[in-house]
Scaffold this active site. Structure first.
Site, PDB file in Angstrom:
ATOM      1  N   ARG A  78     -87.719  17.615  24.811  1.00  0.00           N
ATOM      2  CA  ARG A  78     -86.581  17.464  23.919  1.00  0.00           C
ATOM      3  C   ARG A  78     -85.330  17.931  24.639  1.00  0.00           C
ATOM      4  O   ARG A  78     -85.353  18.946  25.337  1.00  0.00           O
ATOM      5  CB  ARG A  78     -86.761  18.306  22.652  1.00  0.00           C
ATOM      6  CG  ARG A  78     -87.955  17.925  21.793  1.00  0.00           C
ATOM      7  CD  ARG A  78     -88.026  18.836  20.567  1.00  0.00           C
ATOM      8  NE  ARG A  78     -89.196  18.585  19.751  1.00  0.00           N
ATOM      9  CZ  ARG A  78     -90.392  19.150  19.949  1.00  0.00           C
ATOM     10  NH1 ARG A  78     -90.564  20.003  20.945  1.00  0.00           N
ATOM     11  NH2 ARG A  78     -91.397  18.885  19.144  1.00  0.00           N
ATOM     12  N   SER A 142     -92.745  25.660  28.760  1.00  0.00           N
ATOM     13  CA  SER A 142     -93.853  26.236  27.990  1.00  0.00           C
ATOM     14  C   SER A 142     -95.135  26.391  28.800  1.00  0.00           C
ATOM     15  O   SER A 142     -96.195  25.937  28.380  1.00  0.00           O
ATOM     16  CB  SER A 142     -94.122  25.361  26.772  1.00  0.00           C
ATOM     17  OG  SER A 142     -92.921  24.968  26.193  1.00  0.00           O
ATOM     18  N   ASP A 196     -91.292  28.969  25.666  1.00  0.00           N
ATOM     19  CA  ASP A 196     -91.051  28.464  24.296  1.00  0.00           C
ATOM     20  C   ASP A 196     -91.280  29.529  23.227  1.00  0.00           C
ATOM     21  O   ASP A 196     -90.619  29.526  22.186  1.00  0.00           O
ATOM     22  CB  ASP A 196     -91.872  27.198  24.006  1.00  0.00           C
ATOM     23  CG  ASP A 196     -93.355  27.371  24.267  1.00  0.00           C
ATOM     24  OD1 ASP A 196     -93.746  28.385  24.870  1.00  0.00           O
ATOM     25  OD2 ASP A 196     -94.136  26.486  23.867  1.00  0.00           O
TER      26      ASP A 196
HETATM   27  P1  ADP Z   1     -95.538  20.670  21.939  1.00  0.00           P
HETATM   28  O1  ADP Z   1     -96.692  21.579  21.793  1.00  0.00           O
HETATM   29  O2  ADP Z   1     -95.707  19.671  23.005  1.00  0.00           O
HETATM   30  O3  ADP Z   1     -94.250  21.403  22.014  1.00  0.00           O
HETATM   31  P2  ADP Z   1     -95.764  19.995  19.134  1.00  0.00           P
HETATM   32  O4  ADP Z   1     -95.426  21.331  18.656  1.00  0.00           O
HETATM   33  O5  ADP Z   1     -95.148  18.837  18.412  1.00  0.00           O
HETATM   34  O6  ADP Z   1     -95.465  19.733  20.651  1.00  0.00           O
HETATM   35  O7  ADP Z   1     -97.362  19.871  19.027  1.00  0.00           O
HETATM   36  C1  ADP Z   1     -98.007  18.676  19.292  1.00  0.00           C
HETATM   37  C2  ADP Z   1     -99.465  18.833  18.899  1.00  0.00           C
HETATM   38  O8  ADP Z   1     -99.576  19.074  17.504  1.00  0.00           O
HETATM   39  C3  ADP Z   1    -100.273  17.592  19.171  1.00  0.00           C
HETATM   40  O9  ADP Z   1    -100.879  17.686  20.437  1.00  0.00           O
HETATM   41  C4  ADP Z   1    -101.312  17.601  18.068  1.00  0.00           C
HETATM   42  O10 ADP Z   1    -102.449  18.282  18.515  1.00  0.00           O
HETATM   43  C5  ADP Z   1    -100.711  18.433  16.969  1.00  0.00           C
HETATM   44  N1  ADP Z   1    -100.279  17.559  15.846  1.00  0.00           N
HETATM   45  C6  ADP Z   1     -99.341  16.606  15.880  1.00  0.00           C
HETATM   46  N2  ADP Z   1     -99.237  16.010  14.685  1.00  0.00           N
HETATM   47  C7  ADP Z   1    -100.147  16.592  13.881  1.00  0.00           C
HETATM   48  C8  ADP Z   1    -100.559  16.410  12.518  1.00  0.00           C
HETATM   49  N3  ADP Z   1    -100.006  15.491  11.725  1.00  0.00           N
HETATM   50  N4  ADP Z   1    -101.512  17.215  12.050  1.00  0.00           N
HETATM   51  C9  ADP Z   1    -102.077  18.134  12.827  1.00  0.00           C
HETATM   52  N5  ADP Z   1    -101.771  18.354  14.100  1.00  0.00           N
HETATM   53  C10 ADP Z   1    -100.803  17.590  14.633  1.00  0.00           C
HETATM   54 MG    MG Z   2     -93.218  23.030  21.583  1.00  0.00          MG
END
Ligand code: ADP
Ligand code: MG
Length: 454
Positions: A78, A142, A196
């Site tokens: 992002r 992160s 993060d």
């Molecule tokens: P990052 O960890 O890359 O910063 P996020 O916080 O958006 O990104 O987390 C993404 C993860 O969250 C995905 O890999 C998935 O495992 C989980 N996730 C995404 N959408 C959902 C959902 N609707 N319900 C449950 N888990 C989800």
């Molecule tokens: Mg994140």
């Protein structure tokens, strides 16, 4: 009379539920092991918790400025434009989100950082930001970094499926600055490198002086908290302040009971032997755990009995995602129609209601264990900071798993309540959004203001 196959299925499920259950006593045990590893990590002794100094203390909420922030999580990148008003309020005036293609996660480091620079360029074009004008960039990264200053630190090891070559052991800020130069983004200067978790804590702390724990529950899981410098025995030079935020890298915590399924999942992962807690708790792994358990039931001839050679359909990793699990768990229809559709669409399998019910129960046990272990880890840090729970603590949580998974946040809150009773009222769990990116901007502002004071 119940047919024997369904009672055998029931027996197996009951056995699994016991295997995956985490009692309050298990959590108390986990807390004391966590404390041992925290202590050792802070003293640079052998420990599964790295306890990495961040070289910043928390924000006062009065820092000001305008920053570009870049947040590289596990799945997404992002880019944001953030303004801090100096009175506890932050404003995000522009944001773009990019998925990180696997070819960059697992290719060369140079290609990955060129991709990141390209995203910044795309962001600048989309939001009419002049990339030649001097601008401070706060980077949220992160992954475990050995930080030596607010804007310098080397990657210790990749996690969450990243394997990009030539990055481990290198200074992340240097790599990004070189890529920015290659992309001719000469105006952009990296002002802070932040985990993060630290960004998440800072983001909430800007308006909430009780916030002292930042937690990520997304693709991976991790946390940071505010530590007294006198307890960070591994600091080489005297700290400039009384407190410092510590990035725990708790996903690597390994003093946990592992089932055979956990061992299987670990063996199939890109980083076997590491990140035990993360593999039991975070979004990247829960769906895969469900698939592995399903395979065992299928191979024991307990599921999908109408489909010939059904186990070959479930052999491949990745067929069940954590988002699917959440969908499956939220299905309340008597015949679990959503679960039926999922099985048909994703695996081409026709199912009986008892198959669907079994899948729902597996999702339930895997996600409940994840949430309870997550709560146990939070409790470990809170008790470390405040053994009697005398002070209020806000726990800032970022990540789609916490935000979107049906019932996940509730299970965490309930577990803390079961552990602490009425004293749990001192704790508030707060979900932050884009917190880690905004928080990095706050870290950059805190660093600038302590430089001015020095
Ligand atoms: P990052 O960890 O890359 O910063 P996020 O916080 O958006 O990104 O987390 C993404 C993860 O969250 C995905 O890999 C998935 O495992 C989980 N996730 C995404 N959408 C959902 C959902 N609707 N319900 C449950 N888990 C989800
Ligand atoms: Mg994140």
């Amino acid at each position: 009379m119940v047919p024997s196959s369904s009672s055998a299925l029931e027996r197996f499920l009951v056995h699994l539920e016991a295997l995956f259950s985490i009692s309050i006593n298990d959590i108390r045990d986990m807390i004391s092991r966590f404390h041992e590893d925290m202590q050792n990590g802070l003293a640079d002794k052998d420990s599964s918790l790295k306890m990495l100094p961040s070289f910043v203390d928390v924000t006062t909420g009065r820092e000001q400025g305008k920053f570009m922030a870049l947040d590289l999580g596990g799945s997404n990148l992002r880019v944001l434009l953030v303004t801090l008003n100096g009175k506890g309020a932050t404003e995000v005036s522009a944001v773009s989100k990019f998925a990180v293609p696997e070819q960059y996660m697992q290719g060369s480091g140079t290609a990955l950082f060129d991709f990141i620079a390209e995203c910044i360029h795309a962001f600048a074009l989309e939001h009419h930001v002049d990339p030649r004008k001097p601008r401070n960039l706060a980077l949220t990264f992160s992954f475990p970094v050995n930080q030596t200053a607010v804007k310098a630190g080397t990657l210790i090891v990749w996690t969450k499926g990243f394997t990009a070559t030539g990055v481990a052991g290198k200074d992340i800020v240097r790599l990004l600055e070189e890529a920015l130069k290659r992309r001719q983004l000469y105006g952009i200067h990296v002002a802070a490198l932040t985990n993060d978790t630290v960004g998440t804590l800072m983001n909430r702390r800007y308006s909430d002086p009780s916030c002292d724990l930042g937690v990520i529950m997304g693709t991976g899981t991790n946390a940071c908290y505010r530590e007294v410098c006198g307890r960070i025995h591994k600091l080489k030079s005297p700290a400039p302040h009384d407190h410092m935020i510590i990035n725990m890298e708790w996903g690597n915590f390994d003093k946990l009971y592992q089932t055979g399924y956990d061992q299987n999942l670990d063996a199939l992962s890109v980083n076997p032997g590491a990140m035990f807690l993360e593999k039991m708790v975070s979004g990247m792994y829960l769906g895969e755990m469900v698939r592995i358990v399903l395979m065992d039931l299928i191979q024991s001839d307990l599921l999908f009995l109408d489909t010939p050679d059904v186990s070959s359909l479930f052999e491949k990793s990745g067929g069940v995602s954590t988002a699917h699990m959440s969908e499956i768990q939220s299905d309340q229809a008597p015949h679990l129609d959503k679960v039926d559709t999922f099985l048909k669409k994703s695996f081409g399998v026709g199912s009986r209601v008892q198959d669907r019910r079994a899948l729902q129960r597996i999702c339930q046990m895997v996600s409940t264990r994840a949430a309870r272990l997550g709560a146990g880890a939070m409790a470990a840090v809170i008790t470390w900071m405040d053994p009697q729970l005398i002070h209020p603590h806000t726990i800032a949580v970022d990540g789609s798993l916490y935000e979107k998974y049906t019932g996940f946040a509730v299970t965490i809150a309930d577990t803390l309540k079961a552990l602490y009773g009425e004293k749990a009222d001192a704790l508030s769990l707060v979900q932050t959004q884009d917190g880690s990116g905004v928080g990095a901007a706050i870290v950059a502002a805190v660093a600038a203001s302590s430089r001015r004071q020095a």
